[in-house]
Design an enzyme around this catalytic site. Structure first.
Site, short mmCIF file in Angstrom:
data_model
loop_
_atom_site.label_atom_id
_atom_site.label_comp_id
_atom_site.label_asym_id
_atom_site.label_seq_id
_atom_site.Cartn_x
_atom_site.Cartn_y
_atom_site.Cartn_z
N SER A 71 32.25 33.60 39.53
CA SER A 71 33.35 34.36 40.10
C SER A 71 32.96 34.93 41.46
CB SER A 71 33.72 35.49 39.15
OG SER A 71 35.07 35.82 39.28
N GLY B 256 37.28 31.26 40.19
CA GLY B 256 36.14 31.94 40.79
C GLY B 256 36.23 32.15 42.29
N GLU C 279 41.70 27.21 38.20
CA GLU C 279 42.12 28.42 37.48
C GLU C 279 41.83 29.71 38.27
OE1 GLU C 279 41.25 26.83 32.98
OE2 GLU C 279 39.59 27.76 34.03
N PRO C 280 42.49 29.91 39.39
CA PRO C 280 42.23 31.16 40.13
C PRO C 280 42.87 32.36 39.44
CG PRO C 280 43.99 29.93 41.18
CD PRO C 280 43.52 29.09 40.02
N ARG D 196 41.40 36.18 40.26
CA ARG D 196 41.17 37.18 41.28
C ARG D 196 41.86 36.85 42.60
NH1 ARG D 196 36.46 40.11 41.25
NH2 ARG D 196 35.63 38.51 39.88
N ARG E 296 34.84 48.50 37.66
CA ARG E 296 33.98 47.45 38.22
C ARG E 296 32.78 48.01 38.98
NH1 ARG E 296 35.60 44.40 41.80
NH2 ARG E 296 34.36 42.60 41.19
N TYR F 15 29.30 46.85 37.36
CA TYR F 15 28.36 45.96 38.02
C TYR F 15 28.22 46.17 39.52
CZ TYR F 15 32.66 43.17 37.30
OH TYR F 15 33.95 42.76 37.16
N CYS G 219 33.44 62.00 33.04
CA CYS G 219 32.18 62.67 32.71
C CYS G 219 31.02 61.69 32.70
CB CYS G 219 32.32 63.39 31.38
SG CYS G 219 33.64 64.61 31.45
N GLU G 220 30.80 61.03 33.80
CA GLU G 220 29.68 60.12 34.00
C GLU G 220 29.30 60.21 35.47
OE1 GLU G 220 28.22 57.52 32.13
OE2 GLU G 220 29.35 58.00 30.32
#
Ligand SMILES: *Cc1c(COP(=O)(O)O)cnc(C)c1O
Length: 493
Positions: free
Chosen positions: A250, A288, A335-336, A338, A379, A383, A410-411
Site C-alpha cells: 500500500s 496500493g 483494486e485501488p 486509498r 493511522r 504506524y 488518554c494516550e
C-alpha cells in the site's frame, strides 16, 4: 492493510526554538495557500479566508454539523473513481480493457457504495458487513469480489447465495469450504487464487524477494500457489478457476513492484495453461497506489498509472501470447482504495487547548489539541503515518510556528499531525482541517474513551449533507447489557 511507516529521520532545531523541523518539511512561504495535491479538487478559500468545499464554507459546516467531522467532496470522489475506470480502460485498450474494483475497506457506507455502483466500477469487500452495505444499495453481485484470510462459513454462504462475481480463496481449508457450500447450494462458485508473489512494496521502495511470512495468500516460492490451483481444478464440479490474484502493499509510488508481480503471476498463469490446458479468464494485480499526505509525497495520476501498468502488463504478457496464440488474454483488474477515497476528504476539528511544553532548555514544543484524535484517525498512532493540516476558519498574517497537533484521548501517542506549521495566533475555537483522511480513517475509527464517532458530511454543488450521521451517547450505551435494575434518577449523584 500494509503500513505507511516512514522512519522519522533527523531534523533541525527550528530557529525560533519551537520544535524540530523534519528534513522533509519545507518552511512554507504562505500558510494560507493550499497545496493542490493535498486537497480535494473543489477546495479553496473564500473571500473571508475560510476554507470552502464545493461552495460550502467550513464555518457553516461546523455550525450546522459540529466538529469533529469528516468532510467529503463528493464530486472529487466520483471523479477519481471515473478517472481510474477510464484511464485504465485506455491504458489497457490493446489488451481489451481492465476492470477497477474499489477497495471498500478504505471507506464504505451506503452512499459511497451507490456512487461506486453509479460510476460503473466494481467493488471489493472483505466481510459480511461490507457485503451487507453493498446489498443495501442493490449493488450488482457479479461486480463484487470477496477477500479475506478467514472468511466465515456464513460469509462464504452469503457471498455464494448472493452470486458474487469472485471469491479470492486464501487457504487450502477455504478452497474445500467454498466447494462444499457451492455444492450444497447447487451452484459453481467463481474463485481466484491469492498468490503471495514475494514482492513487498511500500512507499518509496519495493523488495522483490520479500520473505513471505504473512497471513495472506499462497506462496509462489514454495509451490503452495500451484497446489492451490490444483486443488481448485480438482473441485471443478463446484469451483470455476477464474484466475490468479496478487496485492503487494500500500501507499506505493511507482510501478516497478507491480511489474515483477505481474511477471511472476504470468509465469504461473503460463504453467497452468501448459500443464492443465486451462486458460484462466482473469488476473488481478491488487491495489496500493499512493496518495499525498504531505508535501513530500508525489503520487502518479490515474492516467500515468493506467499507461504504465498497461504497457508493463502488455510487455510481460508478450511471451505468453506468442507461445499460446489461441489463448485468450486474461482480463486485468486492479483494486485501488486509498487513491480513490483518500484525497477526497479532510477532517475538520476545532482547536481547544494550546500548550507550550519545554522539552529541553533550547526546545519548546507547542501542543495544539483538537476535539478528536486517534478515535477518528488512528493511522498516526498505529504506524507513524504523516499528515499535514491548515488553519481552516480564517487566514492569518501572524508568524508561523512549528506545532504538534494532538487529539483528546488518554494516550500520549494520540497524535494527529506530528509536525506542521500553523500561524502563531491560533486560538481556541479556530477550525483546522487535516487533508487526505478519506481512506482508512472512518473505516478504522473507534470509540476510545467513549467518544462518539464523527459524521461524514458529503458536499456537492453548494449543498452539504450527512451521509453517515454522528454517533450519539445513546448509540454508545445501546450495546451495554446490565441485568441489575436501573437506578432511580434521584439516587444518581
Ligand atoms: C487493502 C487492499 C486493497 C486496497 O489497497 P489501497 O492501498 O487502499 O489501494 C486492494 N486489494 C486488497 C486485496 C487489499 O487488501
Amino acid at each position: 492493510m500494509a503500513t505507511n511507516m516512514r522512519a522519522h529521520e533527523a531534523g533541525t532545531l527550528h530557529a525560533d526554538g519551537y520544535g524540530i523541523t523534519p528534513n522533509w518539511l519545507p518552511e512554507p512561504e504562505d500558510l494560507s495557500e493550499l497545496m493542490p495535491q493535498l486537497w480535494a479538487r473543489n477546495t479553496s478559500r473564500d473571500a473571508s479566508g475560510a476554507l470552502t468545499v464545493a461552495g460550502v464554507s467550513v464555518t457553516d459546516i461546523a455550525r450546522e454539523f459540529g466538529t469533529a467531522a469528516y468532510v467529503l467532496d463528493e464530486d472529487d470522489f466520483r471523479s477519481r473513481a471515473r478517472d481510474f475506470r477510464d484511464d485504465f480502460a485506455a491504458g489497457f485498450a490493446s489488451l481489451g480493457g481492465a476492470d477497477v474494483y474499489y477497495a471498500g475497506k478504505a471507506f464504505l457506507c451506503t452512499a459511497v457504495a451507490r456512487w461506486i455502483k453509479e460510476e460503473g466500477l466494481h467493488l471489493d469487500t472483505c466481510s459480511g458487513g461490507e457485503m451487507a452495505v453493498a446489498q443495501r444499495v442493490a449493488f450488482p453481485p457479479e461486480r463484487i469480489a470477496l477477500h479475506g484470510n478467514n472468511k466465515s462459513r456464513a460469509e462464504l454462504r452469503q457471498a455464494i447465495e448472493w452470486g458474487v462475481g469472485r471469491i479470492i480463496v486464501d487457504s487450502f481449508a477455504e478452497i474445500d469450504r467454498v466447494a462444499e457450500i457451492a455444492a450444497d447450494l447447487g451452484v459453481v462458485a467463481r474463485v481466484m487464487v491469492r498468490v503471495t508473489v514475494g514482492v513487498e512494496a511500500h512507499t518509496h521502495e519495493f523488495i522483490a524477494t520479500a520473505h513471505e511470512d504473512q497471513k495472506f495468500g499462497f506462496s509462489l516460492a514454495n509451490g503452495f500457489a500451484r497446489q492451490a490451483v490444483d486443488r481448485v481444478v480438482a473441485k471443478g464440479e463446484s469451483l470455476h478457476l477464474l484466475g490468479l490474484h496478487s496485492h503487494i502493499g500500500s501507499q506505493i509510488f511507482d510501478t516497478s513492484g507491480f511489474e515483477i508481480a505481474a511477471r511472476r503471476l504470468i509465469e504461473l498463469h503460463t504453467e497452468i495453461a501448459d500443464e492443465h490446458g486451462i486458460h484462466m479468464a482473469e488476473m488481478d494485480l491488487g491495489g496500493g497506489y499512493g496518495i499525498a499526505y504531505t508535501s513530500e509525497h508525489d503520487p502518479l495520476t490515474p492516467r500515468q498509472l493506467g499507461e504504465q501498468m498497461g504497457s508493463l502488463v502488455e510487455r510481460e504478457l508478450k511471451v505468453f501470447q506468442e507461445e499460446h496464440p489461441q489463448a485468450p488474454t486474461p482480463r486485468i483488474s486492479i483494486e485501488p482504495g486509498r487513491a480513490i477515497a483518500g484525497p477526497s476528504a479532510f477532517t475538520l476539528y476545532e482547536i481547544g487547548t494550546i500548550k507550550d511544553v519545554e522539552v529541553t532548555a533550547d526546545l519548546t514544543r507547542t501542543y495544539v489539541s483538537v476535539d478528536g484524535g486517534m478515535s477518528d484517525n488512528v493511522r498516526t498512532a498505529l504506524y507513524g503515518a504523516d499528515y499535514s493540516c491548515a488553519l481552516a476558519s480564517r487566514t492569518s498574517q501572524a508568524e508561523q510556528r512549528l506545532v504538534r497537533v494532538v487529539g483528546r484521548h488518554c494516550e500520549s501517542g494520540d497524535i494527529v499531525v506530528m509536525d506542521e506549521y500553523l500561524p502563531e495566533d491560533i486560538t481556541a475555537g479556530d477550525l483546522i482541517a487535516v487533508p487526505g483522511t478519506g481512506a482508512y480513517c472512518r473505516s478504522l475509527s473507534n470509540q476510545y474513551n467513549h467518544t462518539p464517532r464523527p459524521p461524514v458530511i458529503a458536499v456537492r454543488d453548494g449543498v452539504a449533507r450527512v451521509i453517515v450521521r454522528r454517533e450519539t451517547i445513546e448509540d454508545l450505551l445501546a450495546l451495554d447489557v446490565d441485568d441489575s435494575p436501573p437506578i432511580p434518577s434521584q439516587e444518581v449523584r
